[in-house]
Scaffold this active site. Structure first.
Site, short mmCIF file in Angstrom:
data_model
loop_
_atom_site.label_atom_id
_atom_site.label_comp_id
_atom_site.label_asym_id
_atom_site.label_seq_id
_atom_site.Cartn_x
_atom_site.Cartn_y
_atom_site.Cartn_z
N ASP A 208 0.84 -1.20 0.00
CA ASP A 208 0.00 0.00 0.00
C ASP A 208 0.88 1.26 0.00
OD1 ASP A 208 -2.72 1.10 0.36
OD2 ASP A 208 -1.97 1.83 2.27
N GLU A 268 1.79 -0.34 -4.92
CA GLU A 268 0.79 0.64 -5.36
C GLU A 268 1.51 1.98 -5.49
OE1 GLU A 268 -3.25 2.94 -3.87
OE2 GLU A 268 -1.53 2.65 -2.57
#
Ligand code: NOJ
Length: 550
Positions: A208, A268
Site C-alpha cells: 500500500d 501501489e
C-alpha cells in the site's frame, strides 16, 4: 522457477477481494474469510490464478481496514487465523495463490505502538517511531501538507498534562498516523510482518502507498501542487530503493519451487509519467508495480494505445500488471459512461449523469475486459468487474463510510460506491451475500445494495454465456489455452481507421476493439474466437472488442 523458466506472476490473472464485501458466512452483514473460503470454487471456475485480499487485520475501520491496529492477526469480525490458514490451504487445492496487503506507510491510532507514543512524552523513543513535531506557531501545524482525504495532514494531540501539545503527521485520515521510516524499529517491525505472512504460505504482498513511507526529514512546505510523478517531500523518495531491495531479498529467500513458487510483491504507486516506475522496478527492487494507465485513459483509441505503449516500453506487462479498476476508483461499467479517464471528480460526475448512458458504459466495460485480458503480461480483476457491477451512486449520506466523504464535508462522495457487497442470488436479504448456518434471516449488508442488485447476481448470469460473467469465464479459459496469450509481446496492426485499436500476438491472435462511434471493418482473420457483443457482417460495432484467430 516454474513453467519453463517463467514465473507464475508474470502472466497471472489476479482477483482482488475486498473481504468485507465479497461473501459473508456468518450472516452478520459483513463479508469474512469463511465466506471467501466457501466461494473458492466460484473463483476456480472463473479461472483466476491468485487472489489479493485487501486488509482483513484488526482495525477500527476508519479507512476500510487500511487503518491496521495489529499486522499479525485477523479481525475477529472477519474470522480467525485458523480460517486464514484454511483459506490458503483450500485455495492451493484449487491452484489459487493468496496475496495479502501490507500497509507500511501508516497504522491505526489504535495500534499499541501509537498508543504508547501518545502516552509518552515529546522527544521519547516511543514518539520517534511516528512523526511528531511542535507546531510552528499558536494553533499552527508544523507545515502546510494536506491529507489525501482532505484537510490538514496534521492532528494535534493532548499531552499528559491535559494541554494541547505536539502534532502528528497523517497523509490519510487523522486516525492513520504515518510511521517514521527513519527509525530502525519501523523497518524491523515490517520485516517481521513480511516473514509472518510468507511463513503462512502467502504468494505475495501488495504494498500500500508504495511511493510513500519516507518523508523529507526537513518536512518542508509544499510550494506548489505537483504532478503525481514529480519528486516531492513525501513521494518517490530515493531511500525507498534500498528498502525494497531488502524486501526483495526476503522474498527471494523463500523457496521458489512448488506451490506457491517465487513470491511477489506488487507496489501501489500512483504516477502520471510512466518512467516514474523505473526506480521501483530496478534490478533487485520490487518484482511488480501496478500499472494504472488504463484506469486513467479515456475511451479513445489514442489514449488506450498511449497507455499500453508507455507501460510496455518500461518492462512489458509482466512487471506492471494491467488493471481496469480497484476498490479506490469508480467501477468501469459506470466510468465508461463518460469519455474521460478516471479523475477524483468521476464519482460526482456519475452522480450528476443520473440514468443516462448506462448501456454504453456496460458495453465498453465488456470490450475493455477483452482488451485487458489480451495484453501481454499479468492482469488484475477487481471483484464484481466480472459481473459488470455498476458504481452505486445513490448511497445515502448517512450510510457512507469512506473518510474522504466526511473529511471533504461531502464534496467528494468517496469510494463506497465500488465497495457495495456482491450479489450472489437474484433475491433475498443481501442478494445471497450473507449466508447463515441455521437458515435464519441474515443481517442487512454493511453498505446498502440497490434494489435491482439481483439482476447482476452470479445466479442470474451463470447459465448465460453472453452475460458479463460468461464473457469473463470464456475469456479466461481461452487465455489459459491460447499459446499467444499471457506473457509475451504485441505488434500493432496499423489502420487508417483510428477508432480501431488493433494488435497481433503470435502465434495467430488478433485483438480488435472499436472505440469509435461508427462500425469499423475487421482486419483479415480466420475466425472470431470471442466478442464482447454481436459482430455482424457489417464489421465491428462501436464499443465492441473481438478476439480473432489470424
Ligand atoms: C490505498 C488503498 O488502496 C486505499 O484504499 C487506502 O485508503 C489508502 N491507500 C491508504 O491506505
Amino acid at each position: 522457477m516454474s513453467d519453463g523458466g517463467h514465473v507464475w506472476w508474470e502472466d497471472a490473472v489476479v482477483y482482488e477481494v475486498y473481504p468485507r464485501s465479497f461473501a459473508d458466512a456468518d450472516g452478520d452483514g459483513v463479508g469474512d474469510l469463511p465466506g471467501l473460503r466457501s466461494r473458492l470454487g466460484y473463483l476456480a471456475d472463473l479461472g483466476v490464478d491468485a487472489v489479493w485480499l485487501t486488509p482483513f487485520y484488526p482495525s477500527p475501520l476508519a479507512d476500510g481496514g487500511y487503518d491496521v491496529s495489529d499486522y499479525r492477526a485477523v479481525d475477529p469480525l472477519l474470522g480467525t487465523m485458523a480460517d486464514f490458514d484454511g483459506l490458503v490451504k483450500d485455495a492451493a487445492a484449487y491452484r489459487i495463490r493468496v496475496i495479502v496487503d501490507l500497509v507500511p506507510n501508516h497504522c491505526s491510532s489504535a495500534h499499541p505502538l501509537f498508543r504508547a507514543a501518545l502516552a509518552a512524552a515529546p522527544g521519547s523513543p516511543e514518539r520517534a517511531r511516528f512523526i511528531f513535531r511542535d507546531g510552528r506557531g499558536p494553533g499552527l501545524p508544523p507545515n502546510n501538507w494536506v491529507s489525501q482525504f482532505g484537510g490538514s495532514a496534521w492532528t494535534r494531540v493532548t499531552e499528559a498534562d491535559g494541554e494541547p501539545g505536539q502534532w502528528h503527521l497523517h497523509l490519510f485520515d487523522t486516525s492513520q498516523p504515518d510511521w517514521n521510516w527513519r527509525n530502525p524499529d519501523v523497518p524491523a517491525l515490517f520485516e517481521d510482518v513480511i516473514r509472518f505472512w510468507l511463513d503462512r504460505g502467502v504468494a505475495g504482498l501488495r504494498v500500500d502507498v508504495a511511493h510513500g513511507l519516507f518523508k523529507d526529514p526537513d518536512l518542508p512546505d509544499i510550494v506548489e501542487r505537483r504532478p503525481l510523478s514529480a519528486p516531492s517531500p513525501y513521494r518517490h523518495r530515493p531511500e525507498l530503493k534500498a528498502l525494497y531491495r531488502s524486501w526483495r531479498a526476503i522474498l527471494d529467500s523463500y523457496p521458489d519451487e512448488g506451490f506457491p513458487g517465487p513470491r511477489t510483491a506488487i507496489g501501489e504507486v500512483w504516477y502520471d509519467v510512466p518512467g516514474t516506475l523505473r526506480p521501483y522496478l530496478a534490478t533487485g527492487g520490487l518484482p511488480q508495480v501496478f500499472n494504472f494507465q488504463l484506469i486513467l485513459a479515456g475511451w479513445q483509441t489514442a489514449a488506450f494505445r498511449e497507455a499500453i505503449d508507455s507501460a510496455l516500453a518500461l518492462t512489458g506487462g509482466s512487471r506492471a500488471p494491467w488493471v481496469l479498476g480497484n476498490h479506490d476508483v469508480a467501477r468501469p461499467a459506470s466510468r465508461y459512461r463518460l469519455d474521460e479517464g478516471f479523475t477524483p471528480q468521476t464519482v460526482a460526475e456519475l452522480i450528476a449523469l443520473g440514468d443516462r448512458n448506462a448501456e454504453v458504459g456496460a458495453r465498453r466495460a465488456r470490450a475493455a475486459a477483452l482488451i485487458l485480458l489480451a495484453l501481454p503480461g499479468s492482469a488484475y480483476i477487481y471483484q464484481g468487474e466480472e459481473l459488470g457491477l455498476p458504481e452505486v451512486t445513490d448511497i445515502p449520506d448517512d450510510a457512507r463510510r469512506d473518510p474522504a466523504f466526511r473529511r471533504t464535508n461531502a464534496e467528494h462522495p468517496g469510494r463506497d460506491g465500488c465497495r457495495v457487497p456482491l450479489p450472489w442470488a437474484r433475491t433475498g436479504t443481501g442478494f445471497g451475500f450473507s449466508l447463515t448456518q441455521d437458515g435464519g434471516r441474515p443481517a442487512e449488508p454493511w453498505l446498502p445494495q440497490p434494489p435491482d442488485w439481483g439482476r447482476h447476481s452470479v445466479d442470474s448470469q451463470l447459465a448465460d454465456e453472453h452475460s458479463f460473467l460468461g464473457l469473463y469465464r470464456t475469456a479466461l479459459r481461452l487465455r489459459r489455452v491460447h499459446p499467444a496469450l499471457g506473457r509475451g509481446t504485441l505488434r500493432w496492426l496499423d489502420r487508417e481507421d483510428s477508432s480501431l485499436l488493433c494488435f497481433a500476438r503470435e502465434p495467430g491472435f488478433i485483438l480488435a476493439a472499436n472505440l469509435g462511434t461508427a462500425p469499423a471493418p475487421l482486419p483479415a482473420h480466420r475466425e472470431v474466437l470471442l466478442a464482447s457483443g454481436p459482430v455482424t457482417g457489417g464489421g465491428l460495432p462501436p464499443d465492441t472488442a473481438a478476439w480473432l484467430s489470424a
